[in-house]
Scaffold this motif. Structure first.
Motif, PDB file in Angstrom:
ATOM      1  N   ALA A 170       0.835  -1.204   0.000  1.00 48.19           N
ATOM      2  CA  ALA A 170       0.000   0.000   0.000  1.00 48.19           C
ATOM      3  C   ALA A 170       0.867   1.251   0.000  1.00 48.19           C
ATOM      4  CB  ALA A 170      -0.916  -0.006   1.218  1.00 48.19           C
ATOM      5  N   ARG A 171       0.252   2.349  -0.414  1.00 47.75           N
ATOM      6  CA  ARG A 171       0.925   3.653  -0.390  1.00 47.75           C
ATOM      7  C   ARG A 171      -0.041   4.709   0.121  1.00 47.75           C
ATOM      8  NH1 ARG A 171       4.005   4.965  -5.957  1.00 47.75           N
ATOM      9  NH2 ARG A 171       4.570   6.793  -4.691  1.00 47.75           N
ATOM     10  N   GLY A 172       0.519   5.802   0.589  1.00 43.68           N
ATOM     11  CA  GLY A 172      -0.304   6.925   1.009  1.00 43.68           C
ATOM     12  C   GLY A 172      -0.795   7.714  -0.186  1.00 43.68           C
ATOM     13  N   THR A 173      -1.302   8.907   0.077  1.00 40.95           N
ATOM     14  CA  THR A 173      -1.906   9.759  -0.952  1.00 40.95           C
ATOM     15  C   THR A 173      -1.004  10.959  -1.237  1.00 40.95           C
ATOM     16  OG1 THR A 173      -4.131   9.123  -0.252  1.00 40.95           O
ATOM     17  CG2 THR A 173      -3.933  11.164  -1.508  1.00 40.95           C
ATOM     18  N   MET A 174      -0.942  11.347  -2.512  1.00 40.58           N
ATOM     19  CA  MET A 174      -0.299  12.600  -2.847  1.00 40.58           C
ATOM     20  C   MET A 174      -1.371  13.686  -2.858  1.00 40.58           C
ATOM     21  SD  MET A 174       1.809  13.878  -6.246  1.00 40.58           S
ATOM     22  CE  MET A 174       3.120  12.683  -6.065  1.00 40.58           C
ATOM     23  N   VAL A 175      -1.111  14.797  -2.190  1.00 42.27           N
ATOM     24  CA  VAL A 175      -2.064  15.906  -2.124  1.00 42.27           C
ATOM     25  C   VAL A 175      -1.421  17.123  -2.792  1.00 42.27           C
ATOM     26  CG1 VAL A 175      -3.470  17.371  -0.633  1.00 42.27           C
ATOM     27  CG2 VAL A 175      -2.993  14.996   0.035  1.00 42.27           C
ATOM     28  N   ALA A 176      -2.015  17.535  -3.920  1.00 43.03           N
ATOM     29  CA  ALA A 176      -1.505  18.700  -4.651  1.00 43.03           C
ATOM     30  C   ALA A 176      -2.258  19.940  -4.195  1.00 43.03           C
ATOM     31  CB  ALA A 176      -1.676  18.494  -6.148  1.00 43.03           C
ATOM     32  N   VAL A 177      -1.545  20.901  -3.637  1.00 42.52           N
ATOM     33  CA  VAL A 177      -2.131  22.163  -3.188  1.00 42.52           C
ATOM     34  C   VAL A 177      -1.958  23.179  -4.311  1.00 42.52           C
ATOM     35  CG1 VAL A 177      -2.110  23.957  -1.426  1.00 42.52           C
ATOM     36  CG2 VAL A 177      -1.532  21.589  -0.803  1.00 42.52           C
ATOM     37  N   VAL A 178      -3.079  23.687  -4.841  1.00 41.73           N
ATOM     38  CA  VAL A 178      -3.058  24.532  -6.036  1.00 41.73           C
ATOM     39  C   VAL A 178      -2.702  25.973  -5.682  1.00 41.73           C
ATOM     40  CG1 VAL A 178      -4.429  25.448  -7.955  1.00 41.73           C
ATOM     41  CG2 VAL A 178      -4.698  23.054  -7.225  1.00 41.73           C
ATOM     42  N   ARG A 179      -1.782  26.518  -6.422  1.00 36.78           N
ATOM     43  CA  ARG A 179      -1.461  27.939  -6.357  1.00 36.78           C
ATOM     44  C   ARG A 179      -1.707  28.525  -7.745  1.00 36.78           C
ATOM     45  NH1 ARG A 179      -1.814  26.987  -1.811  1.00 36.78           N
ATOM     46  NH2 ARG A 179      -0.248  27.132  -0.152  1.00 36.78           N
ATOM     47  N   ILE A 180      -2.609  29.507  -7.840  1.00 38.22           N
ATOM     48  CA  ILE A 180      -2.983  30.071  -9.135  1.00 38.22           C
ATOM     49  C   ILE A 180      -2.161  31.317  -9.411  1.00 38.22           C
ATOM     50  CG2 ILE A 180      -4.848  31.154 -10.452  1.00 38.22           C
ATOM     51  CD1 ILE A 180      -6.800  29.316  -9.018  1.00 38.22           C
ATOM     52  N   LYS A 181      -1.590  31.358 -10.598  1.00 37.29           N
ATOM     53  CA  LYS A 181      -0.772  32.484 -11.018  1.00 37.29           C
ATOM     54  C   LYS A 181      -1.460  33.205 -12.182  1.00 37.29           C
ATOM     55  CE  LYS A 181       3.745  33.762 -12.880  1.00 37.29           C
ATOM     56  NZ  LYS A 181       5.057  33.277 -13.377  1.00 37.29           N
ATOM     57  N   VAL A 182      -1.593  34.531 -12.042  1.00 44.16           N
ATOM     58  CA  VAL A 182      -2.191  35.338 -13.116  1.00 44.16           C
ATOM     59  C   VAL A 182      -1.139  35.530 -14.212  1.00 44.16           C
ATOM     60  CG1 VAL A 182      -3.196  37.570 -13.713  1.00 44.16           C
ATOM     61  CG2 VAL A 182      -3.712  36.519 -11.494  1.00 44.16           C
ATOM     62  N   PRO A 183      -1.479  35.227 -15.467  1.00 50.91           N
ATOM     63  CA  PRO A 183      -0.506  35.376 -16.552  1.00 50.91           C
ATOM     64  C   PRO A 183      -0.114  36.839 -16.757  1.00 50.91           C
ATOM     65  CG  PRO A 183      -2.680  34.898 -17.439  1.00 50.91           C
ATOM     66  CD  PRO A 183      -2.782  34.720 -15.968  1.00 50.91           C
ATOM     67  N   ASP A 184       1.170  37.067 -16.998  1.00 47.31           N
ATOM     68  CA  ASP A 184       1.651  38.434 -17.202  1.00 47.31           C
ATOM     69  C   ASP A 184       2.357  38.596 -18.559  1.00 47.31           C
ATOM     70  OD1 ASP A 184       3.889  36.945 -16.785  1.00 47.31           O
ATOM     71  OD2 ASP A 184       4.597  38.053 -15.029  1.00 47.31           O
ATOM     72  N   ASN A 185       2.123  37.660 -19.446  1.00 46.15           N
ATOM     73  CA  ASN A 185       2.799  37.703 -20.747  1.00 46.15           C
ATOM     74  C   ASN A 185       1.818  37.630 -21.924  1.00 46.15           C
ATOM     75  OD1 ASN A 185       1.991  35.106 -20.284  1.00 46.15           O
ATOM     76  ND2 ASN A 185       3.901  34.151 -20.960  1.00 46.15           N
ATOM     77  N   LEU A 186       0.568  38.111 -21.709  1.00 49.91           N
ATOM     78  CA  LEU A 186      -0.433  38.086 -22.786  1.00 49.91           C
ATOM     79  C   LEU A 186      -0.153  39.214 -23.783  1.00 49.91           C
ATOM     80  CD1 LEU A 186      -3.675  37.462 -20.672  1.00 49.91           C
ATOM     81  CD2 LEU A 186      -2.249  35.772 -21.843  1.00 49.91           C
ATOM     82  N   ASN A 187      -0.390  38.920 -25.055  1.00 48.86           N
ATOM     83  CA  ASN A 187      -0.213  39.968 -26.073  1.00 48.86           C
ATOM     84  C   ASN A 187      -1.482  40.816 -26.178  1.00 48.86           C
ATOM     85  OD1 ASN A 187      -2.073  38.561 -27.715  1.00 48.86           O
ATOM     86  ND2 ASN A 187      -0.419  37.313 -28.580  1.00 48.86           N
ATOM     87  N   LYS A 188      -1.471  41.853 -27.065  1.00 53.92           N
ATOM     88  CA  LYS A 188      -2.582  42.797 -27.168  1.00 53.92           C
ATOM     89  C   LYS A 188      -3.868  42.097 -27.596  1.00 53.92           C
ATOM     90  CE  LYS A 188      -3.905  47.219 -29.275  1.00 53.92           C
ATOM     91  NZ  LYS A 188      -5.248  46.725 -29.656  1.00 53.92           N
TER      92      LYS A 188
END
Length: 380
Positions: free
Chosen positions: A327-345
């Motif tokens: 058996a194995r334990g669980t992986m828990v992914a904690v989400v961090r949201i990043k606002v994109p800063d490289n969008l074009n016009k």
């Protein structure tokens, strides 16, 4: 000690000398230079040199590095199989080892019969989280009182034998009576003749001075199971201090310390990790491939549409292996949201249109809601 000092010259042995020859030369010099028996002004410094030389030449890896590079640490300043080890206790610094070798009894009171069995020793072994996950092995080098090679631990020389101590008659202790103002006072203490063992040796072994054991630099391979936790102890049986004149050896207790990991935080058998995603991916949903804790392991993380900052996504059977289990334990992914800063016009204009449309839709819904609402008590 000077880096130019020749360790072989310090011990008085040839560079091709085998391990047994090196050990004998070391013990011979140590016995004559130890501060307890040699009062010469330079005895302590020379004793330290002998000890340092033996610490290098008695260790196969250190000796190989010394012969090749002139230093025990190798070309990069450390050995290739270095094991971080600390907390050797129970009186096992080299000074205490030699005090025991020269007839002392470190760690025991003088009024107590000396235990013939060797004491347990303890070390703390540091491993990484990845090593704890997959299981590993380590080689630990350490100093201990080991059975004497020349007398095979018996303590006797040629024709010698172990007999009852004539002072205590084999009991290991003596009783004295003193007169005081309160009357006669009786006290019992360890026999000074046999150090509380109850036995002495006729014609003792010259190498070990009749104790059956000598200071030794040794190595032991430790197998560490997958899933081990910090604080767990692995026992290497009979690898602790040797007993007196053939008595049982103590054990070497290896306490595991799992070091912190840069990617994962362990909680029990679960692994927590931070995953940074683009805000647009959080809106639409996406999949990401993560490196697992095991070698070459890839974990697929499915991020649903509308995922919020700090949401936790659980992935079963991708955490730490459980000891002695599939058996194995669980992986828990904690989400961090990043606002994109490289969008074009064009992309920014598209988002503005979406925002305007959402604002217009929201305004229409609000107006419709107001027209359709009625006062609960009618007009006033």
């Amino acid at each position: 000690m000077s880096a130019k000092k020749d360790y072989y010259e310090v011990l008085g042995v040839d560079k091709n000398a085998d391990a047994k020859t090196i050990k004998r030369a070391f013990l011979k010099k140590a016995r004559t230079l130890h501060p307890d028996v040699n009062k010469a002004p330079d005895a302590e410094e020379r004793f330290k040199e002998v000890n340092e030389a033996y610490a290098v030449l008695s260790d196969e890896r250190k000796r190989a590095n010394y012969d090749r590079y002139g230093t025990a640490d190798g070309p990069n300043g450390f050995g290739s199989d270095y094991v971080d080890m600390s907390d050797i206790f129970n009186g096992f610094g080299m000074d205490d080892i030699f005090s025991s070798f020269f007839g002392g009894n470190p760690g025991h009171g003088t009024t107590r019969t000396r235990d013939m069995r060797g004491r347990d020793m303890s070390v703390t072994l540091h491993i990484s989280l990845a090593e704890a996950a997959r299981g590993t092995h380590k080689t630990i080098s350490y100093e201990r009182m080991a059975p004497c090679d020349d007398c095979h631990g018996t303590g006797t020389g040629p024709g010698g034998k172990v007999v009852d101590c004539p002072t205590c008659h084999g009991t290991g202790h003596v009783t004295t009576v003193q007169r005081t103002i309160l009357g006669q006072m009786q006290s019992t203490m360890a026999c000074p003749k046999c150090s509380g063992t109850g036995k002495i040796v006729s014609n003792p072994c010259e190498t070990c001075n009749g104790t059956g054991r000598t200071p030794s630099h040794e190595s032991v391979r430790i197998d560490i199971p997958a899933g081990v936790h910090s604080g767990q102890t692995i026992t290497a049986k009979d690898k602790g201090e040797a007993g007196i004149r053939g008595a049982a050896c103590g054990n070497l207790l290896i306490q595991i310390q799992v070091d912190k990991d840069e990617r994962f935080e362990r909680q029990g058998d679960d692994l927590y990790t931070v995953v940074e995603i683009d805000a647009l991916d959080a809106i639409l949903g996406c999949e990401k491939t993560l490196d697992g804790i095991l070698p070459d392991e890839k974990v697929t993380l499915k991020i649903p549409a509308g995922t919020q900052h700090s949401d936790q996504i659980r992935i079963d059977r991708c955490g730490m292996p459980r000891m002695n289990s599939n058996a194995r334990g669980t992986m828990v992914a904690v989400v961090r949201i990043k606002v994109p800063d490289n969008l074009n016009k064009e992309q920014m204009d598209a988002i503005r249109e979406i925002v305007k449309d959402r604002e217009g839709t929201a305004a229409k819904k609000t107006a419709k809601s107001k027209r359709g609402s009625k006062h609960p008590f009618g007009k006033r």
